[in-house]
Write an enzyme that holds these catalytic residues in place. Structure first.
Site, PDB file in Angstrom:
ATOM      1  N   GLU A 126       0.924   3.607   1.880  1.00 50.00           N
ATOM      2  CA  GLU A 126       1.657   4.097   3.054  1.00 50.00           C
ATOM      3  C   GLU A 126       2.839   3.263   3.378  1.00 50.00           C
ATOM      4  O   GLU A 126       4.087   3.692   4.036  1.00 50.00           O
ATOM      5  CB  GLU A 126       0.859   3.971   4.342  1.00 50.00           C
ATOM      6  CG  GLU A 126      -0.509   4.876   4.210  1.00 50.00           C
ATOM      7  CD  GLU A 126      -1.675   3.889   3.462  1.00 50.00           C
ATOM      8  OE1 GLU A 126      -1.416   3.152   2.558  1.00 50.00           O
ATOM      9  OE2 GLU A 126      -2.742   4.096   3.976  1.00 50.00           O
ATOM     10  N   HIS A 149       0.837  -1.048   0.003  1.00 48.11           N
ATOM     11  CA  HIS A 149      -0.098   0.017   0.064  1.00 48.11           C
ATOM     12  C   HIS A 149       0.831   1.200  -0.024  1.00 48.11           C
ATOM     13  O   HIS A 149       2.020   1.021   0.493  1.00 48.11           O
ATOM     14  CB  HIS A 149      -0.842   0.114   1.232  1.00 48.11           C
ATOM     15  CG  HIS A 149      -1.921  -1.211   1.169  1.00 48.11           C
ATOM     16  ND1 HIS A 149      -2.827  -1.385   2.268  1.00 48.11           N
ATOM     17  CD2 HIS A 149      -2.266  -2.136   0.261  1.00 48.11           C
ATOM     18  CE1 HIS A 149      -3.865  -2.187   1.748  1.00 48.11           C
ATOM     19  NE2 HIS A 149      -3.366  -2.656   0.646  1.00 48.11           N
ATOM     20  N   CYS A 158      -2.205  -0.744   7.636  1.00 46.58           N
ATOM     21  CA  CYS A 158      -1.396   0.514   7.546  1.00 46.58           C
ATOM     22  C   CYS A 158      -1.593   1.229   8.884  1.00 46.58           C
ATOM     23  O   CYS A 158      -0.393   1.906   9.269  1.00 46.58           O
ATOM     24  CB  CYS A 158      -1.629   1.111   6.585  1.00 46.58           C
ATOM     25  SG  CYS A 158      -1.444   0.358   4.795  1.00 46.58           S
ATOM     26  N   CYS A 213      -5.886   1.475   5.790  1.00 45.94           N
ATOM     27  CA  CYS A 213      -6.572   0.293   6.247  1.00 45.94           C
ATOM     28  C   CYS A 213      -5.974  -0.014   7.810  1.00 45.94           C
ATOM     29  O   CYS A 213      -5.047   0.438   8.147  1.00 45.94           O
ATOM     30  CB  CYS A 213      -6.374  -0.840   5.332  1.00 45.94           C
ATOM     31  SG  CYS A 213      -4.609  -1.423   5.288  1.00 45.94           S
TER      32      CYS A 213
END
Lengths: 159, 159
Positions: free
Chosen positions: A52, A50, A89, A86
């Site tokens: 992040e 992701h 993360c 999410c």
């Protein structure tokens, strides 16, 4: 603040063009961007990549290369991300003791704050502000889900 | 089953010797180990390098090198890990639709099942069994926290 989110949105557009779930992210300290990335899940065939997590790794690489204490460094980082982090993360960001998260639209399925508040399990919590250029962030997601995600056809609004 | 956990415990010991929070993990399909690792947070200066994340990356590398569909591959994986996966790892494993997690001792602070049941936010859930050679897993943690963790002196029972 808005400029940083605009840059995150640009990275989200980049993701869309690359047929990734369009999420962009910048990590900042004061007035400077110290890391920026986008979702690269399909490109890397790695569902943990992701935006992040990519930024986290950029910061860690930077700290390693410059002999900086990453624990101190992360404490000053403000994260701008087009979609709410999410659960995975959010847990990683809590673990790193970052300063603040500012996100665009909420993540209705996996949001690490709105769906499941991960922060309450960590001693050190970061500030969270949502709904910053949320319409633009959501427009990217809608654009994506109108088309096809070759690697995750069943996942809707999934980061 | 016990043999796989014993191997995970060996990897936990390796972590302890390397002055890491002692958590070991093996990923299996049927009777075969397909990935194995341990916590490498201190060694890599990367707080996301938990044993499970290292194993996930090994599997993804294997799938990439052999042109295997990782989504299908993960569906058959049973994870043996000495300490219950944390929230971050549990979210990643849910995201990957793995088959099952078998863990040793519970993770009282960050457990992705016992502290905060991450699975209920995912469509596809894996089976979880805890308390397999839990005393041995806990003994490793106790041994570690008797000594010093140079990179995380304040974090107790933290993976």
């Amino acid at each position: 603040m808005v400029d940083f989110m605009k840059r995150a949105l640009e990275l989200g557009w980049e993701a869309l063009v690359a047929q990734e779930v369009p999420v962009g992210c910048v990590f900042t300290i004061d007035t400077k961007i110290v890391a920026e990335s986008r979702n690269t899940v399909n490109e890397t065939h790695n569902p943990t990549r992701h935006a992040e997590i990519n930024c986290i790794d950029q910061v860690l690489d930077h700290c390693k290369a410059n002999n900086i204490d990453y624990k101190e460094y992360f404490k000053n980082i403000v994260v701008y991300v087009t979609v709410e982090p999410c659960i995975m993360c959010a847990a990683a960001l809590n673990n790193l003791h970052i300063k603040e998260v500012i996100y665009g639209c909420a993540n209705d399925r996996f949001g690490g704050k709105t769906v499941l508040d991960v922060s309450k399990f960590y001693d050190h919590n970061y500030d969270v502000t949502g709904n910053v250029l949320a319409d633009e962030a959501m427009a990217l997601l809608k654009q994506f889900y109108k088309g096809a995600n070759p690697n995750a056809p069943e996942s809707k609004a999934k980061k």
